[in-house]
Design a protein around this motif. Structure first.
Motif, PDB file in Angstrom:
ATOM      1  N   GLN A   1       1.000  -1.294  -0.018  1.00 40.40           N
ATOM      2  CA  GLN A   1      -0.004  -0.099   0.021  1.00 40.40           C
ATOM      3  C   GLN A   1       0.746   1.289   0.161  1.00 40.40           C
ATOM      4  O   GLN A   1       1.714   1.162   0.821  1.00 40.40           O
ATOM      5  CB  GLN A   1      -0.812   0.144   1.256  1.00 40.40           C
ATOM      6  N   VAL A   2       0.380   2.100  -0.922  1.00 35.06           N
ATOM      7  CA  VAL A   2       1.329   3.380  -0.951  1.00 35.06           C
ATOM      8  C   VAL A   2       0.596   4.486  -0.392  1.00 35.06           C
ATOM      9  O   VAL A   2      -0.813   4.758  -0.613  1.00 35.06           O
ATOM     10  CB  VAL A   2       1.826   3.665  -2.474  1.00 35.06           C
ATOM     11  N   GLN A   3       1.091   5.243   0.657  1.00 36.82           N
ATOM     12  CA  GLN A   3       0.423   6.437   1.073  1.00 36.82           C
ATOM     13  C   GLN A   3       1.048   7.916   0.414  1.00 36.82           C
ATOM     14  O   GLN A   3       2.428   7.948   0.015  1.00 36.82           O
ATOM     15  CB  GLN A   3       0.824   6.695   2.606  1.00 36.82           C
ATOM     16  N   LEU A   4       0.207   8.688  -0.056  1.00 40.18           N
ATOM     17  CA  LEU A   4       0.656  10.015  -0.773  1.00 40.18           C
ATOM     18  C   LEU A   4       0.128  11.044   0.103  1.00 40.18           C
ATOM     19  O   LEU A   4      -1.025  11.296   0.480  1.00 40.18           O
ATOM     20  CB  LEU A   4      -0.142  10.119  -2.129  1.00 40.18           C
ATOM     21  N   VAL A   5       1.113  12.006   0.657  1.00 41.20           N
ATOM     22  CA  VAL A   5       0.819  13.220   1.339  1.00 41.20           C
ATOM     23  C   VAL A   5       1.238  14.441   0.513  1.00 41.20           C
ATOM     24  O   VAL A   5       1.959  14.476   0.046  1.00 41.20           O
ATOM     25  CB  VAL A   5       1.691  13.013   2.526  1.00 41.20           C
ATOM     26  N   GLU A   6       0.217  15.066   0.449  1.00 42.86           N
ATOM     27  CA  GLU A   6       0.191  16.492  -0.565  1.00 42.86           C
ATOM     28  C   GLU A   6       0.345  17.631   0.563  1.00 42.86           C
ATOM     29  O   GLU A   6      -0.038  17.608   1.429  1.00 42.86           O
ATOM     30  CB  GLU A   6      -1.207  16.614  -1.398  1.00 42.86           C
ATOM     31  N   SER A   7       0.994  18.669  -0.045  1.00 41.31           N
ATOM     32  CA  SER A   7       1.093  19.920   0.519  1.00 41.31           C
ATOM     33  C   SER A   7       0.997  21.005  -0.624  1.00 41.31           C
ATOM     34  O   SER A   7       1.237  20.746  -1.736  1.00 41.31           O
ATOM     35  CB  SER A   7       2.451  20.089   1.381  1.00 41.31           C
TER      36      SER A   7
ATOM     37  N   LEU B   1       6.518   5.341  -0.787  1.00 42.33           N
ATOM     38  CA  LEU B   1       7.811   4.583  -1.170  1.00 42.33           C
ATOM     39  C   LEU B   1       7.954   4.722  -2.788  1.00 42.33           C
ATOM     40  O   LEU B   1       7.055   5.544  -3.444  1.00 42.33           O
ATOM     41  CB  LEU B   1       7.357   2.786  -0.883  1.00 42.33           C
ATOM     42  N   SER B   2       9.072   4.334  -3.304  1.00 35.34           N
ATOM     43  CA  SER B   2       9.316   4.560  -4.805  1.00 35.34           C
ATOM     44  C   SER B   2       8.037   3.826  -5.664  1.00 35.34           C
ATOM     45  O   SER B   2       7.897   2.582  -5.434  1.00 35.34           O
ATOM     46  CB  SER B   2      10.563   3.799  -5.372  1.00 35.34           C
ATOM     47  N   ILE B   3       7.459   4.774  -6.710  1.00 37.41           N
ATOM     48  CA  ILE B   3       6.487   4.188  -7.442  1.00 37.41           C
ATOM     49  C   ILE B   3       6.596   4.864  -8.963  1.00 37.41           C
ATOM     50  O   ILE B   3       7.233   5.992  -8.915  1.00 37.41           O
ATOM     51  CB  ILE B   3       5.278   4.363  -6.955  1.00 37.41           C
ATOM     52  N   HIS B   4       6.279   3.879  -9.871  1.00 41.05           N
ATOM     53  CA  HIS B   4       7.009   4.480 -11.369  1.00 41.05           C
ATOM     54  C   HIS B   4       6.201   5.837 -11.816  1.00 41.05           C
ATOM     55  O   HIS B   4       6.922   6.615 -12.302  1.00 41.05           O
ATOM     56  CB  HIS B   4       6.534   3.273 -12.230  1.00 41.05           C
ATOM     57  N   VAL B   5       4.969   5.678 -11.808  1.00 42.43           N
ATOM     58  CA  VAL B   5       4.105   6.798 -12.359  1.00 42.43           C
ATOM     59  C   VAL B   5       3.465   7.962 -11.336  1.00 42.43           C
ATOM     60  O   VAL B   5       2.858   7.086 -10.486  1.00 42.43           O
ATOM     61  CB  VAL B   5       3.050   6.449 -13.323  1.00 42.43           C
TER      62      VAL B   5
ATOM     63  N   VAL C   1     -10.111  21.253  -6.741  1.00 39.45           N
ATOM     64  CA  VAL C   1      -9.299  20.274  -5.658  1.00 39.45           C
ATOM     65  C   VAL C   1      -8.503  19.422  -6.590  1.00 39.45           C
ATOM     66  O   VAL C   1      -8.808  18.854  -7.636  1.00 39.45           O
ATOM     67  CB  VAL C   1     -10.213  19.361  -4.923  1.00 39.45           C
ATOM     68  N   TYR C   2      -7.241  19.610  -6.174  1.00 39.96           N
ATOM     69  CA  TYR C   2      -6.222  18.943  -6.984  1.00 39.96           C
ATOM     70  C   TYR C   2      -5.690  17.677  -6.182  1.00 39.96           C
ATOM     71  O   TYR C   2      -5.542  17.841  -4.874  1.00 39.96           O
ATOM     72  CB  TYR C   2      -4.949  19.686  -7.151  1.00 39.96           C
ATOM     73  N   TYR C   3      -5.737  16.478  -6.887  1.00 38.30           N
ATOM     74  CA  TYR C   3      -5.191  15.306  -6.102  1.00 38.30           C
ATOM     75  C   TYR C   3      -3.989  14.718  -6.812  1.00 38.30           C
ATOM     76  O   TYR C   3      -3.851  14.734  -7.931  1.00 38.30           O
ATOM     77  CB  TYR C   3      -6.407  14.275  -6.313  1.00 38.30           C
ATOM     78  N   CYS C   4      -3.216  14.240  -5.965  1.00 39.65           N
ATOM     79  CA  CYS C   4      -2.036  13.422  -6.292  1.00 39.65           C
ATOM     80  C   CYS C   4      -2.354  12.121  -6.721  1.00 39.65           C
ATOM     81  O   CYS C   4      -3.378  11.410  -5.935  1.00 39.65           O
ATOM     82  CB  CYS C   4      -0.875  13.566  -5.130  1.00 39.65           C
ATOM     83  N   ALA C   5      -1.758  11.341  -7.813  1.00 35.50           N
ATOM     84  CA  ALA C   5      -1.976   9.962  -7.975  1.00 35.50           C
ATOM     85  C   ALA C   5      -0.741   9.299  -8.384  1.00 35.50           C
ATOM     86  O   ALA C   5       0.368   9.904  -8.754  1.00 35.50           O
ATOM     87  CB  ALA C   5      -3.045   9.976  -9.179  1.00 35.50           C
ATOM     88  N   ALA C   6      -0.500   8.034  -8.009  1.00 34.24           N
ATOM     89  CA  ALA C   6       0.487   7.097  -8.386  1.00 34.24           C
ATOM     90  C   ALA C   6       0.075   5.824  -8.813  1.00 34.24           C
ATOM     91  O   ALA C   6      -0.921   5.255  -8.317  1.00 34.24           O
ATOM     92  CB  ALA C   6       1.409   7.244  -7.171  1.00 34.24           C
ATOM     93  N   ASN C   7       0.750   5.239  -9.636  1.00 33.83           N
ATOM     94  CA  ASN C   7       0.606   3.846  -9.988  1.00 33.83           C
ATOM     95  C   ASN C   7       1.902   3.277 -10.587  1.00 33.83           C
ATOM     96  O   ASN C   7       2.695   4.129 -10.765  1.00 33.83           O
ATOM     97  CB  ASN C   7      -0.382   3.782 -11.179  1.00 33.83           C
ATOM     98  N   GLN C   8       1.797   1.874 -10.462  1.00 34.87           N
ATOM     99  CA  GLN C   8       3.214   1.235 -10.854  1.00 34.87           C
ATOM    100  C   GLN C   8       3.345   1.149 -12.365  1.00 34.87           C
ATOM    101  O   GLN C   8       4.413   0.976 -12.798  1.00 34.87           O
ATOM    102  CB  GLN C   8       3.021  -0.325 -10.281  1.00 34.87           C
ATOM    103  N   LEU C   9       2.302   1.123 -13.056  1.00 39.35           N
ATOM    104  CA  LEU C   9       2.364   0.738 -14.657  1.00 39.35           C
ATOM    105  C   LEU C   9       1.945   2.181 -15.190  1.00 39.35           C
ATOM    106  O   LEU C   9       2.743   2.796 -16.027  1.00 39.35           O
ATOM    107  CB  LEU C   9       1.421  -0.413 -15.203  1.00 39.35           C
TER     108      LEU C   9
END
Length: 116
Positions: A1-7, A26-30, A89-97
């Motif tokens: 599980q990846v947590q994303l914290v915005e500021s 943690l490190s994640i590709h995109v 509202v701006y959302y950070c997102a991340a994904n491995q692929l």
């Protein structure tokens, strides 16, 4: 599980600038940024891969820049020449692929308001 914290985020006048930051646990590709304005669907604003390949939507080209610091697992959204229609509202997102709304990890969202 990846947590994303915005500021970042906040209130800015038209023509002004803001920078959003998002740090992953943690490190994640995109990594990238979506936004959702009132009454509208969430849209992808821009993204960046671990290798540094970037893309942004046409409506923000020349004004918004996506960058990242891999050593810090952090992605940035530099927003210049802001317009009232950038309010959302701006959302950070991340994904491995690749970024896809149904499988992304998401940040908590941060409000950006462009108004005089």
């Amino acid at each position: 599980q990846v947590q994303l914290v915005e500021s970042g985020g906040g209130l800015v006048q038209p023509g002004g600038s803001l920078r959003l930051s998002c740090t992953a646990s943690l490190s994640i590709h995109v990594m990238g940024w979506y936004r959702q304005a009132p009454g509208k669907q969430r849209e992808l604003v821009g993204s960046i891969t671990g290798g540094g390949s970037t893309s942004v939507i046409d409506s923000v080209k020349g004004r918004f820049t996506v960058s990242r610091d891999n050593a810090k697992n952090t992605v940035y959204l530099q927003m210049d020449s802001l317009k009232p229609e950038d309010t959302a509202v701006y959302y950070c997102a991340a994904n491995q692929l690749f970024l896809r709304a149904s499988t992304n990890y998401w940040g908590q969202g941060t409000q950006v308001t462009v108004s005089s």
